[in-house]
Design a protein around this motif. Sequence first.
Motif, PDB file in Angstrom:
ATOM      1  N   ARG A  28      28.302  33.349  34.493  1.00 57.75           N
ATOM      2  CA  ARG A  28      28.840  32.712  35.141  1.00 57.75           C
ATOM      3  C   ARG A  28      27.689  31.285  35.106  1.00 57.75           C
ATOM      4  O   ARG A  28      27.391  30.778  36.286  1.00 57.75           O
ATOM      5  N   ILE A  29      27.910  29.891  34.406  1.00 60.18           N
ATOM      6  CA  ILE A  29      27.002  29.492  34.047  1.00 60.18           C
ATOM      7  C   ILE A  29      27.359  28.005  34.222  1.00 60.18           C
ATOM      8  O   ILE A  29      28.603  27.607  33.442  1.00 60.18           O
ATOM      9  N   ASP A  30      27.507  26.872  34.786  1.00 60.78           N
ATOM     10  CA  ASP A  30      28.884  26.083  35.236  1.00 60.78           C
ATOM     11  C   ASP A  30      30.332  26.164  35.084  1.00 60.78           C
ATOM     12  O   ASP A  30      30.374  25.096  34.502  1.00 60.78           O
ATOM     13  N   GLY A  31      30.115  26.804  35.580  1.00 60.27           N
ATOM     14  CA  GLY A  31      32.204  27.441  35.363  1.00 60.27           C
ATOM     15  C   GLY A  31      32.154  28.596  34.434  1.00 60.27           C
ATOM     16  O   GLY A  31      33.407  29.014  34.392  1.00 60.27           O
ATOM     17  N   ASP A  32      31.409  28.859  33.664  1.00 55.14           N
ATOM     18  CA  ASP A  32      32.030  29.187  32.114  1.00 55.14           C
ATOM     19  C   ASP A  32      30.851  30.834  32.476  1.00 55.14           C
ATOM     20  O   ASP A  32      30.265  30.097  33.101  1.00 55.14           O
ATOM     21  N   MET A  33      32.048  31.705  31.710  1.00 61.21           N
ATOM     22  CA  MET A  33      31.543  32.932  31.593  1.00 61.21           C
ATOM     23  C   MET A  33      30.935  33.006  29.621  1.00 61.21           C
ATOM     24  O   MET A  33      31.721  32.375  29.160  1.00 61.21           O
ATOM     25  N   GLY A  34      29.725  33.644  30.188  1.00 68.93           N
ATOM     26  CA  GLY A  34      28.698  33.344  29.230  1.00 68.93           C
ATOM     27  C   GLY A  34      29.036  34.864  28.257  1.00 68.93           C
ATOM     28  O   GLY A  34      29.941  36.055  28.480  1.00 68.93           O
ATOM     29  N   ASP A  35      27.569  34.941  27.633  1.00 70.82           N
ATOM     30  CA  ASP A  35      28.020  36.447  26.167  1.00 70.82           C
ATOM     31  C   ASP A  35      27.745  37.584  27.144  1.00 70.82           C
ATOM     32  O   ASP A  35      27.031  37.299  28.424  1.00 70.82           O
TER      33      ASP A  35
END
Length: 561
Positions: free
Chosen positions: A204-211
């Motif tokens: 989770r980066i800057d509030g968003d889930m990534g790859d």
Amino acid sequence: MNLDIGFSLNATLSATVCRRLAEMDASLQGRPPEDVVRKCPANRILAAIGDLNSIPVFTKIKGMVDRSLLEASDPDLLNRGMFVPVQLSATEITVAITNPWDTIAVDTYLQQYPEHMVNLILAPVSEVNQVIELVVGTQGPSRTELESIAVDEAESQKLDFDVTGEFEEPIAKLVAKMIADGIRLRASDIHIKCEKDRVHYSYRIDGDMGDKFDIPIKLKDRVDAFLLNLMGIPPEERAKRPGISGRLAVNYLRRSIDMRFERHRTYRGYHVTMRILDKGHFEAKLGMGSLAFDPGTLFELEKVMAIPSGIIVMSGPTGSGKSTTLNAVLRELNRPEDNILTLENPVEDEIQGVIHCDLKGDDFKPMIASFMRSDPDTILMGEVRDLESAELAIEAAITGHKVLTTIHTPRASQIIERFEQLGIERWKIAQTLKAACAQRLLKKLCVYCKVQRDGLTDRDIKKFNLSEDWKNRPVYERNHDGCGECGGKGYFGRTAILEIIPITAEWSDALSKGDLSPYELEKSVREKGVLPSIRDSGLKLLEEGVTDMAALCKVIDMTTE
Ligand SMILES: [Zn+2]
């Protein structure tokens, strides 16, 4: 004494640095060395060290570094010595060092470039670290990066991370890479999830889930067992508990980083969440970085902090950075003469000089009782979530304490209603509440790839009830493909926006008599035009090109004023 400069000095050198600091700033003269250091930001300490050694100080070096020179260096050596080469000319090599009393950098380059002059500059450890991360990053998950992670020495029984048999080693490498990448990418959490026929991890980066990155399914249990070993959970305990939580510390490029570990049993196996409590990104300061509020808001916050007793509540959804801001406030309030206590579940950010209490289930009540007897000046309560905690906050405020806490409501004005819903009478909250604040974390556009638009569309102007001139006001949008700097996301980092409703004596009176509803209060604060609302601050950042409409809509209800 430990100077906050990333390396340790012996007592004599520490005293020398403190003396120099006092000479450079008359207001520090005659104070004990601990006090001098407390008062000084790291950059001032660095300036004193540079001055003592006649070495120029550069607080930013990232942009000066010659990439090819850097890439030709051995990251292991740079990491060990905490220095980086910056520029190479026909006659000189410029090297950024962190510790002038350590000769490793000079020795290295005198040997490597015997004909050159070694030109030293002094830079903060954080900056040098970031430059070293650049080379470590470009080489992918190198051996150095994997090895840079070792279990903290303090956690003695969990030292088996490196010292594992041949069979275990690939797992250690996998987990080390997973954690190292997470830290490097500034992730807040690492998730490992088991599904029917795959196991994967993501950040989770800057509030968003990534790859999602796959882990070979046959290693599912091995990864699990490795992590539980790391946590020091004995095998016989594992099956008994549906959820396991704990803490671990890892070393990443010489920094010790705390992590919180949560594991839940699921139908397909387990779900592990590791929260990275990276102080480097975490130790937010008011007025700086993600907490760089506008001067008006900052001034109001200072006024609020100066209130001797009463409740200051921060509202906002989960992940809006409420506790980060409160911890920054606490750091500002932290004076040797004050007694500060916190009640948290769990403790996330330890501040020197503050007494932190971890709240766990049943011992809540007796803990509070002993807590109040210890005569605190300021109390930070993690969250007001039930009648018990709401009553405690009110009681503490009535008896003359300053109480900082958080609550889950979207708008600042709803804080009063939320206390009422929990069973607190209106007059009690009206008399004790001194400031109702609301906060959001807003994604910032990547400055390298953001795209300019001539203005907002008619549709958006109508939908968000904005004035017509937005049509011709240039705004920015994220680049959907992103660039190398933002990892293809189009956004980079976040900034907090804060709304403060100060409850003045006049308003407190009107509120408790029922002459004024919380909503009317919010409106009248607005009409006075002192402080911008979250929506106004958001629009200002849109106008300044810091963020885009999509990011605003994600965290703020833009359709209502
Ligand atoms: Zn970009």
